[in-house]
Design an enzyme around this catalytic site. Sequence first.
Site, short mmCIF file in Angstrom:
data_model
loop_
_atom_site.label_atom_id
_atom_site.label_comp_id
_atom_site.label_asym_id
_atom_site.label_seq_id
_atom_site.Cartn_x
_atom_site.Cartn_y
_atom_site.Cartn_z
N PRO A 2 -41.04 -85.78 72.81
CA PRO A 2 -42.07 -85.37 71.89
C PRO A 2 -43.51 -85.41 72.50
O PRO A 2 -43.83 -86.49 73.13
CB PRO A 2 -42.03 -85.97 70.47
CG PRO A 2 -41.00 -86.92 70.67
CD PRO A 2 -40.50 -86.79 71.88
N GLU A 3 -44.25 -84.41 72.41
CA GLU A 3 -45.66 -84.48 72.93
C GLU A 3 -46.76 -84.10 71.66
O GLU A 3 -46.16 -84.08 70.59
CB GLU A 3 -45.74 -83.55 74.16
CG GLU A 3 -44.94 -83.79 75.18
CD GLU A 3 -44.97 -83.14 76.38
OE1 GLU A 3 -46.19 -82.36 76.55
OE2 GLU A 3 -44.19 -82.67 77.20
N HIS A 98 -28.56 -95.42 64.15
CA HIS A 98 -29.74 -95.93 64.89
C HIS A 98 -31.02 -96.12 64.18
O HIS A 98 -32.24 -95.97 64.58
CB HIS A 98 -29.96 -94.95 66.04
CG HIS A 98 -28.81 -94.91 66.85
ND1 HIS A 98 -28.29 -95.84 67.70
CD2 HIS A 98 -27.61 -94.11 66.93
CE1 HIS A 98 -27.15 -95.79 68.39
NE2 HIS A 98 -26.90 -94.48 67.92
N ARG A 116 -32.48 -94.45 71.31
CA ARG A 116 -32.63 -95.19 72.72
C ARG A 116 -33.73 -96.25 72.57
O ARG A 116 -33.78 -96.83 73.61
CB ARG A 116 -33.10 -93.92 73.74
CG ARG A 116 -31.78 -93.00 73.87
CD ARG A 116 -32.13 -92.01 75.07
NE ARG A 116 -32.32 -92.67 76.44
CZ ARG A 116 -32.71 -91.88 77.47
NH1 ARG A 116 -32.66 -90.79 77.41
NH2 ARG A 116 -32.76 -92.55 78.55
#
Length: 284
Positions: A2-3, A98, A116
């Site tokens: 994501p930006e 997660h 992650r």
Amino acid sequence: MPELPEVEVLVRHLRPLLQDRTIHRVHVLRAKVVGRASTRTFTRALRGAKFCGLARRGKYLVFQLRQTGRAEPVTLVGHLGMTGRMYLLPAKARLPKHAAVVLNLGRENFVFEDTRYFGRFNLDGSALARLGPEPLGVEFTAKRFAKALCRSQQSIKVKLLDQSLLAGVGNIYASEALFRAGVAPTLPARRLTAAQVQRLWRAIRVVLREAIACGSTVPLNYAGRGRRDGLFYFGRAPGAPDYYEERLRVYDRAGKPCPACGTAIRRRVQAARSTFYCPQCQRR
Ligand SMILES: [Zn+2]
């Protein structure tokens, strides 16, 4: 990853959902994501606090909270890393495998999930101090941009990823902006002509604005099954052609025809990151 636009869309989505909600319980399931603070410190700072504001700075989500009887607000800083997602989930629903941090708001949980664990959700705002101007803000002028570039030997693509130059542009939008400006990604930053700087400055803003406008039409409500829930990726929404068409012009399109001239898009590696460009439209 994501930006700026993805984070902006998420912030706009979450802001009204979190406003005035109180955190009843705090569960830290992955200590790594809360940074240097201990789970105990993190929990104490947030338990009983009420959300009173949410803003974006670069790729960060900046949550403001208030504790009753305390004048100083608490700042909670979120970064999605590569795979982080934030969403509200009914408190009765099973937590995802997660889930890294869960803030219970009563009938709902505010979940930070990260497969992650590169994302962060913590009380440390020091990263914000190092950020350059917001590309869509008034401080990011073509003049300031030119001044920063003329001192740099780095290739322009690599320089655009420098968060102290401007905050929030990453690998996807750097490639897209350079294509729209017709600037070669390998050109040293200080070699850009005044006209190229002007075109690039404008292209950065256009690309980011378009992505936000496009992404804001994507429903982000957590349904408990869709992989896109809680986040969107500009032009890359697998299985969701109904939401928007492919918007990316060069990113991840190696071998495909350039939308402007038909030449095959190329990929090259710069500073260990992929750059996509048209060898014809971005010759210098
Ligand atoms: Zn082309």
